[in-house]
Design a protein around this motif. Structure first.
Motif, PDB file in Angstrom:
ATOM      1  N   LEU A 365      -4.287   9.565   4.200  1.00 54.47           N
ATOM      2  CA  LEU A 365      -3.737   8.312   4.719  1.00 54.47           C
ATOM      3  C   LEU A 365      -3.873   8.211   6.232  1.00 54.47           C
ATOM      4  O   LEU A 365      -3.963   7.096   6.775  1.00 54.47           O
ATOM      5  N   SER A 367      -1.666   8.438   8.365  1.00 58.32           N
ATOM      6  CA  SER A 367      -0.551   7.647   8.878  1.00 58.32           C
ATOM      7  C   SER A 367       0.739   8.410   8.635  1.00 58.32           C
ATOM      8  O   SER A 367       1.172   8.575   7.482  1.00 58.32           O
ATOM      9  N   SER A 369       3.833   7.561   9.181  1.00 57.38           N
ATOM     10  CA  SER A 369       4.898   6.743   8.597  1.00 57.38           C
ATOM     11  C   SER A 369       4.691   6.552   7.096  1.00 57.38           C
ATOM     12  O   SER A 369       5.635   6.680   6.300  1.00 57.38           O
ATOM     13  N   ALA A 370       3.449   6.232   6.676  1.00 66.40           N
ATOM     14  CA  ALA A 370       3.176   6.067   5.241  1.00 66.40           C
ATOM     15  C   ALA A 370       3.367   7.387   4.496  1.00 66.40           C
ATOM     16  O   ALA A 370       3.905   7.416   3.383  1.00 66.40           O
ATOM     17  N   THR A 371       2.939   8.483   5.108  1.00 68.51           N
ATOM     18  CA  THR A 371       3.124   9.798   4.478  1.00 68.51           C
ATOM     19  C   THR A 371       4.601  10.128   4.333  1.00 68.51           C
ATOM     20  O   THR A 371       5.035  10.673   3.304  1.00 68.51           O
ATOM     21  N   VAL A 373       7.100   8.010   3.984  1.00 69.01           N
ATOM     22  CA  VAL A 373       7.689   7.192   2.923  1.00 69.01           C
ATOM     23  C   VAL A 373       7.401   7.800   1.549  1.00 69.01           C
ATOM     24  O   VAL A 373       8.292   7.958   0.703  1.00 69.01           O
TER      25      VAL A 373
END
Length: 387
Positions: A365, A367, A369-371, A373
């Protein structure tokens, strides 16, 4: 073309999943929902019982009828055939096997998969009771056994001492077994290595031969004088009273005084005393006479909590009356050791697996933040399953 672009963008926005839209727009609500799931999950985890094996019941039921000093043919005729004829009428039987020996009769029943074994056990007991009158009068008991995972012992320990068997048996029964049975979650304390105490009537062949008395006469006298029978009902006005004659023998002197006829007593032709059945096996612990104890917990009881209480009691016994009497107590099996080891391995795998999953997600990813979440969603999902 350019004027249509905003319209397509608004159309794409309209196609957003309503659950996603709600989660994005109601952040505080979603945070409280996740927090509520975590709280309920942790509370549920604390209440989940711990088991070494999942609860299951065997589809086999065994009916045992001990009948010593007989022959296989006699056991089959008197015990096995009546039981077999009665038990074969139960619904759901896949196979029925009967075995006759010189000391017992056994009927083993296997039921088809999916049978309610609780109801099957009730049916088996009912069929045995129906033919109980056809079985020999001197048949002491008929045992109905069904294996369940909850019947497995959770703890085993040995006690050894250079004591006479009777003294060791009395001490364990009065001090150890009674103390353990009072604990919540303990269903049974099985003792191995002890011999059943009994009254022994040892006949003197020479005296019996000289007086013309045989074994059947002695057996008949003991059986007829050691029983309780109903004496009927006595009515007094509007009330009725049930009378029962208790004719059971209470002491060795009463047994010795049983009349055999001609002024003879049982004590004249036999030695009546307390004793133990001849052992078929012996247990020794470090060269001394010993007893083995198996502790069985109640069905549904938490193994960890039950074992904590058992350990406290065993420590008190080991440092108290057991040590004071010069006995040795040693634990040889503890089911919670394997349970705690398995739980520790699961927790370790969760941490390692979670960290590896987060690392792989971050690589793909790119990212944080995405990881984060997705990484947080994994433990939340696990905790939610506890509810």
């Amino acid at each position: 073309y350019n004027s249509a672009a905003p319209g397509r963008a608004s159309a794409q926005a309209m196609k957003v999943n309503p659950i996603i839209r709600f989660a994005v727009e109601r952040r505080v609500t979603m945070a409280m929902a996740v927090l509520g799931v975590l709280v309920l999950g942790l509370l549920s985890l604390d209440r989940l019982p711990l088991e070494f094996l999942p609860t299951f019941s065997s589809s086999h039921i065994s009916v045992d009828a001990p009948y010593p000093s007989s022959s296989p043919a006699e056991t089959e005729r008197l015990i096995v055939r009546p039981l077999e004829d009665s038990l074969s009428t139960i619904n759901g039987i896949e196979s029925l096997t009967a075995v006759s020996t010189a000391s017992s009769g056994n009927v083993s029943i296997r039921f088809v998969d999916g049978t309610d074994m609780d109801l099957a056990a009730v049916d088996v007991r009912d069929r045995v009771d129906r033919v109980r009158y056809r079985l020999p009068d001197d048949l002491e008991r008929v045992r109905i056994r069904r294996f369940q995972s909850s019947n497995r012992p959770v703890l085993r320990f040995h006690i050894g001492a250079d004591w006479p068997r009777e003294q060791l048996y009395r001490f364990t029964e009065d001090v150890i077994v009674r103390r353990l049975l009072r604990l919540e979650g303990v269903a049974d304390v099985q003792v191995r290595g002890d011999e059943t105490r009994e009254i022994q009537v040892n006949l003197i062949p020479d005296r019996m031969a000289s007086l013309g008395i045989n074994v059947r006469d002695v057996s008949s006298v003991i059986r007829s004088n050691h029983q309780a029978v109903s004496a009927g009902t006595v009515r007094e006005g509007s009330r009725s009273f049930l009378f029962r004659i208790e004719g059971k023998l209470d002491s060795l002197d009463e047994i010795r005084a049983l009349p055999l006829g001609g002024g003879l007593r049982l004590g004249d032709v036999a030695v009546v005393q307390f004793g133990f059945k001849d052992p078929t096996a012996r247990l020794r612990f470090r060269g001394e006479e010993s007893l083995a104890f198996n502790i069985v917990r109640e069905s549904g009881a938490n193994v960890i909590e039950t074992m904590e209480e058992i350990r406290v009691v065993l420590d008190e016994l080991a440092t108290g009356p057991v040590a004071a009497q010069g006995l040795e107590l040693e634990q040889v099996y503890d089911e919670t050791v394997y349970i705690e080891s398995a739980i520790s391995l699961v927790v370790q795998n969760i941490w390692v697996g979670g960290l590896l999953a987060a690392g792989v997600l971050l690589i793909f990813l790119r990212s944080p933040s995405a990881t984060l979440v997705i990484t947080l969603a994994i433990p939340v999902s696990i905790v939610a399953t506890f509810v």
